[in-house]
Design a protein around this motif. Structure first.
Motif, mmCIF file in Angstrom:
data_model
loop_
_atom_site.group_PDB
_atom_site.id
_atom_site.type_symbol
_atom_site.label_atom_id
_atom_site.label_comp_id
_atom_site.label_asym_id
_atom_site.label_seq_id
_atom_site.Cartn_x
_atom_site.Cartn_y
_atom_site.Cartn_z
ATOM 1 N N ALA A 130 32.389 48.985 35.665
ATOM 2 C CA ALA A 130 32.602 48.394 36.985
ATOM 3 C C ALA A 130 33.453 47.144 36.814
ATOM 4 O O ALA A 130 33.330 46.436 35.810
ATOM 5 C CB ALA A 130 31.278 48.050 37.649
ATOM 6 N N VAL A 131 34.340 46.892 37.782
ATOM 7 C CA VAL A 131 35.281 45.769 37.702
ATOM 8 C C VAL A 131 35.370 45.081 39.062
ATOM 9 O O VAL A 131 35.335 45.743 40.099
ATOM 10 C CB VAL A 131 36.695 46.240 37.293
ATOM 11 N N LEU A 132 35.514 43.762 39.045
ATOM 12 C CA LEU A 132 35.750 42.989 40.259
ATOM 13 C C LEU A 132 36.878 41.998 40.012
ATOM 14 O O LEU A 132 36.847 41.256 39.033
ATOM 15 C CB LEU A 132 34.492 42.224 40.666
ATOM 16 N N ASP A 133 37.875 42.014 40.890
ATOM 17 C CA ASP A 133 38.960 41.041 40.863
ATOM 18 C C ASP A 133 38.463 39.789 41.574
ATOM 19 O O ASP A 133 38.199 39.810 42.780
ATOM 20 C CB ASP A 133 40.181 41.626 41.584
ATOM 21 N N LEU A 134 38.324 38.687 40.837
ATOM 22 C CA LEU A 134 37.766 37.476 41.419
ATOM 23 C C LEU A 134 38.697 36.826 42.432
ATOM 24 O O LEU A 134 38.242 36.056 43.281
ATOM 25 C CB LEU A 134 37.432 36.473 40.309
ATOM 26 N N ASP A 135 39.983 37.092 42.359
ATOM 27 C CA ASP A 135 40.923 36.505 43.308
ATOM 28 C C ASP A 135 40.906 37.237 44.645
ATOM 29 O O ASP A 135 40.832 36.619 45.703
ATOM 30 C CB ASP A 135 42.336 36.494 42.732
ATOM 31 N N SER A 136 40.998 38.554 44.609
ATOM 32 C CA SER A 136 41.089 39.333 45.846
ATOM 33 C C SER A 136 39.737 39.771 46.382
ATOM 34 O O SER A 136 39.590 40.054 47.565
ATOM 35 C CB SER A 136 41.948 40.585 45.619
ATOM 36 N N GLY A 137 38.734 39.865 45.499
ATOM 37 C CA GLY A 137 37.440 40.384 45.905
ATOM 38 C C GLY A 137 37.352 41.897 45.829
ATOM 39 O O GLY A 137 36.298 42.478 46.097
ATOM 40 N N LEU A 179 27.589 44.207 37.567
ATOM 41 C CA LEU A 179 28.659 43.494 38.260
ATOM 42 C C LEU A 179 28.064 42.517 39.280
ATOM 43 O O LEU A 179 28.547 41.393 39.439
ATOM 44 C CB LEU A 179 29.574 44.497 38.955
ATOM 45 N N ILE A 180 27.000 42.935 39.965
ATOM 46 C CA ILE A 180 26.319 42.050 40.911
ATOM 47 C C ILE A 180 25.705 40.865 40.179
ATOM 48 O O ILE A 180 25.780 39.714 40.645
ATOM 49 C CB ILE A 180 25.241 42.833 41.685
ATOM 50 N N LEU A 181 25.111 41.118 39.013
ATOM 51 C CA LEU A 181 24.545 40.029 38.219
ATOM 52 C C LEU A 181 25.632 39.050 37.787
ATOM 53 O O LEU A 181 25.440 37.822 37.854
ATOM 54 C CB LEU A 181 23.827 40.595 36.992
ATOM 55 N N LEU A 182 26.773 39.562 37.357
ATOM 56 C CA LEU A 182 27.877 38.694 36.953
ATOM 57 C C LEU A 182 28.362 37.839 38.121
ATOM 58 O O LEU A 182 28.767 36.683 37.927
ATOM 59 C CB LEU A 182 29.026 39.534 36.400
ATOM 60 N N GLN A 183 28.312 38.376 39.327
ATOM 61 C CA GLN A 183 28.691 37.578 40.494
ATOM 62 C C GLN A 183 27.718 36.421 40.712
ATOM 63 O O GLN A 183 28.113 35.349 41.184
ATOM 64 C CB GLN A 183 28.749 38.461 41.736
ATOM 65 N N GLN A 184 26.456 36.622 40.349
ATOM 66 C CA GLN A 184 25.495 35.518 40.442
ATOM 67 C C GLN A 184 25.847 34.406 39.457
ATOM 68 O O GLN A 184 25.610 33.228 39.724
ATOM 69 C CB GLN A 184 24.079 36.029 40.175
ATOM 70 N N VAL A 185 26.431 34.783 38.328
ATOM 71 C CA VAL A 185 26.801 33.794 37.310
ATOM 72 C C VAL A 185 28.146 33.152 37.614
ATOM 73 O O VAL A 185 28.323 31.938 37.419
ATOM 74 C CB VAL A 185 26.835 34.451 35.914
ATOM 75 N N PHE A 186 29.102 33.937 38.119
ATOM 76 C CA PHE A 186 30.467 33.444 38.275
ATOM 77 C C PHE A 186 30.932 33.337 39.731
ATOM 78 O O PHE A 186 32.044 32.877 39.978
ATOM 79 C CB PHE A 186 31.447 34.363 37.529
ATOM 80 N N GLY A 187 30.122 33.768 40.677
ATOM 81 C CA GLY A 187 30.583 33.876 42.052
ATOM 82 C C GLY A 187 30.215 32.709 42.950
ATOM 83 O O GLY A 187 29.372 31.871 42.633
ATOM 84 N N ASP A 188 30.850 32.664 44.111
ATOM 85 C CA ASP A 188 30.571 31.631 45.113
ATOM 86 C C ASP A 188 29.245 31.879 45.821
ATOM 87 O O ASP A 188 28.472 30.966 46.046
ATOM 88 C CB ASP A 188 31.689 31.597 46.158
ATOM 89 N N ASP A 189 29.010 33.109 46.198
ATOM 90 C CA ASP A 189 27.815 33.455 46.974
ATOM 91 C C ASP A 189 26.682 33.792 46.014
ATOM 92 O O ASP A 189 26.345 34.948 45.796
ATOM 93 C CB ASP A 189 28.128 34.631 47.901
ATOM 94 N N SER A 190 26.066 32.763 45.432
ATOM 95 C CA SER A 190 25.072 32.953 44.381
ATOM 96 C C SER A 190 23.765 32.262 44.723
ATOM 97 O O SER A 190 23.748 31.217 45.387
ATOM 98 C CB SER A 190 25.597 32.399 43.051
ATOM 99 N N LYS A 191 22.670 32.838 44.276
ATOM 100 C CA LYS A 191 21.365 32.196 44.405
ATOM 101 C C LYS A 191 21.202 31.068 43.395
ATOM 102 O O LYS A 191 20.307 30.230 43.526
ATOM 103 C CB LYS A 191 20.247 33.226 44.195
ATOM 104 N N LEU A 192 22.036 31.057 42.379
ATOM 105 C CA LEU A 192 21.980 30.011 41.358
ATOM 106 C C LEU A 192 22.789 28.798 41.810
ATOM 107 O O LEU A 192 23.827 28.940 42.456
ATOM 108 C CB LEU A 192 22.518 30.527 40.025
#
Length: 337
Positions: A112-119, A218-231
């Motif tokens: 699974a892949v996510l482009d952090l710039d475009s979403g 990929l969802i877990l990585l968004q929690q670590v690197f993303g804007d919309d995070s519970k952390l």
């Protein structure tokens, strides 16, 4: 190292901020209407205009969008008619790319892949895999979420365990933190809040046999690197820093798709005692051509760790390449118009 507690006898398995490159699942933030040309006038003096919808980076969205075109009505008034442009099918492109990867007989791979710039994101395969040591990122995220809820900082002992668990993949430290978070019950409760739906903590002390999917990672990585995070930002920066500092002999995996040393990752590897076959996984963030991508690659069924690593690295390159190649082709096509 991959501990006997977690792996049934297998061999072993900071603080930078990157707020500017976090995933953004957003619609167009604004629409600007640009007057292209006055192509004619009727007796009433009406002109025809062409509008272009653009995102906040000035690029046309990769999602299905409309590019209006103008026409004149019988009474001479200008009108704008939308023309739908086709969306980029990221899942199809990822699937096509991974089919070029040689998968050993009996083995499986998912990515699974996510482009952090475009979403933009894509996933290939929905099978469940043993996490092996990639679950250590989840364990630490759970610990940090619990500490936030309690309004406390990590203790000195917890920080020492976390460092060894991520940077060195130390299993004794992982087992200590696994117990502190409440084992599978604690992990599953945190994952529910994080948005993971296909991950289930391992039984008892067997954290390495937690089941997961590439899409969930990929969802877990968004929690670590993303804007919309519970952390919190501080918690995210802490995990990111540790993932950037993994020891040198563990810098394989999704890093194969990165430009140079621009990556942060955690790997997992586990020989199953029942079959002798290997689980080899890698998750993290990589930078390619100035763009950050979150990447998760899971595999199982290879005859050796080395074969598993080769499979994961080939899959990571193909997965990220499905994004970079498509974006490059799209850019070339736009430039030629």
């Amino acid at each position: 190292m991959e501990s006997p507690r977690a792996t049934s006898g297998a061999p072993r398995a900071p603080r930078g901020r990157r707020r500017a490159h976090r995933p953004r699942r957003r619609a167009l933030l604004y629409t600007s209407l640009a007057l292209v040309a006055a192509v004619g006038a009727t007796a009433a003096g009406a002109v025809y205009v062409k509008a272009h919808a653009r995102d906040n980076n000035g690029a046309v969205s990769s999602a299905a969008s409309s590019s209006p075109s103008s026409s004149a009505s019988a009474n001479g008034e200008a009108s704008v008619e939308p023309v739908t442009e086709p969306a980029v099918d990221r899942d199809a492109l990822l699937g096509k790319a991974l089919k070029t990867v040689t998968v050993p007989s009996g083995a499986k791979v998912s990515a699974a892949v996510l482009d952090l710039d475009s979403g933009d994101s894509a996933a290939y395969g929905d099978s469940a895999f043993d996490t092996a040591s990639i679950v250590k990122v989840d364990i630490l995220a759970t610990l940090l979420l619990q500490a936030q809820d309690a309004g406390r900082h990590l203790t000195a002992a917890e920080r020492a365990y976390a460092t060894k668990m991520i940077e060195n993949s130390d299993n004794t430290s992982a087992s200590e933190l696994w117990d502190i978070i409440g084992q599978a019950a604690g992990l599953d409760a945190a994952n529910k809040r994080f948005g993971l739906t296909g991950t289930e903590g391992g039984d008892g002390a067997l954290w390495g046999l937690t089941q997961t999917t590439a899409a969930d990672q990929l969802i877990l990585l968004q929690q670590v690197f993303g804007d919309d995070s519970k952390l919190s930002e501080a918690s995210q920066a802490y995990v990111q820093g540790l993932m950037k500092a993994v020891e040198s002999d563990q810098r394989w995996g999704v890093s194969a798709a990165a430009d140079g040393s621009e990556f942060a990752l955690k790997n997992g590897w586990l020989a199953r005692s029942t079959t002798g076959l290997w689980d080899v996984n890698s998750i993290g963030r990589v930078t390619v051509g100035g763009t950050d991508y979150l990447v998760a690659v899971l595999s199982k069924g290879t005859v050796s760790q080395a074969r598993g690593i080769s499979l994961v690295e080939a899959a990571a390159k193909a997965a990220v390449g499905s994004f970079t190649d498509a974006d490059s082709s799209s850019g070339s096509a736009s430039a030629s118009q």
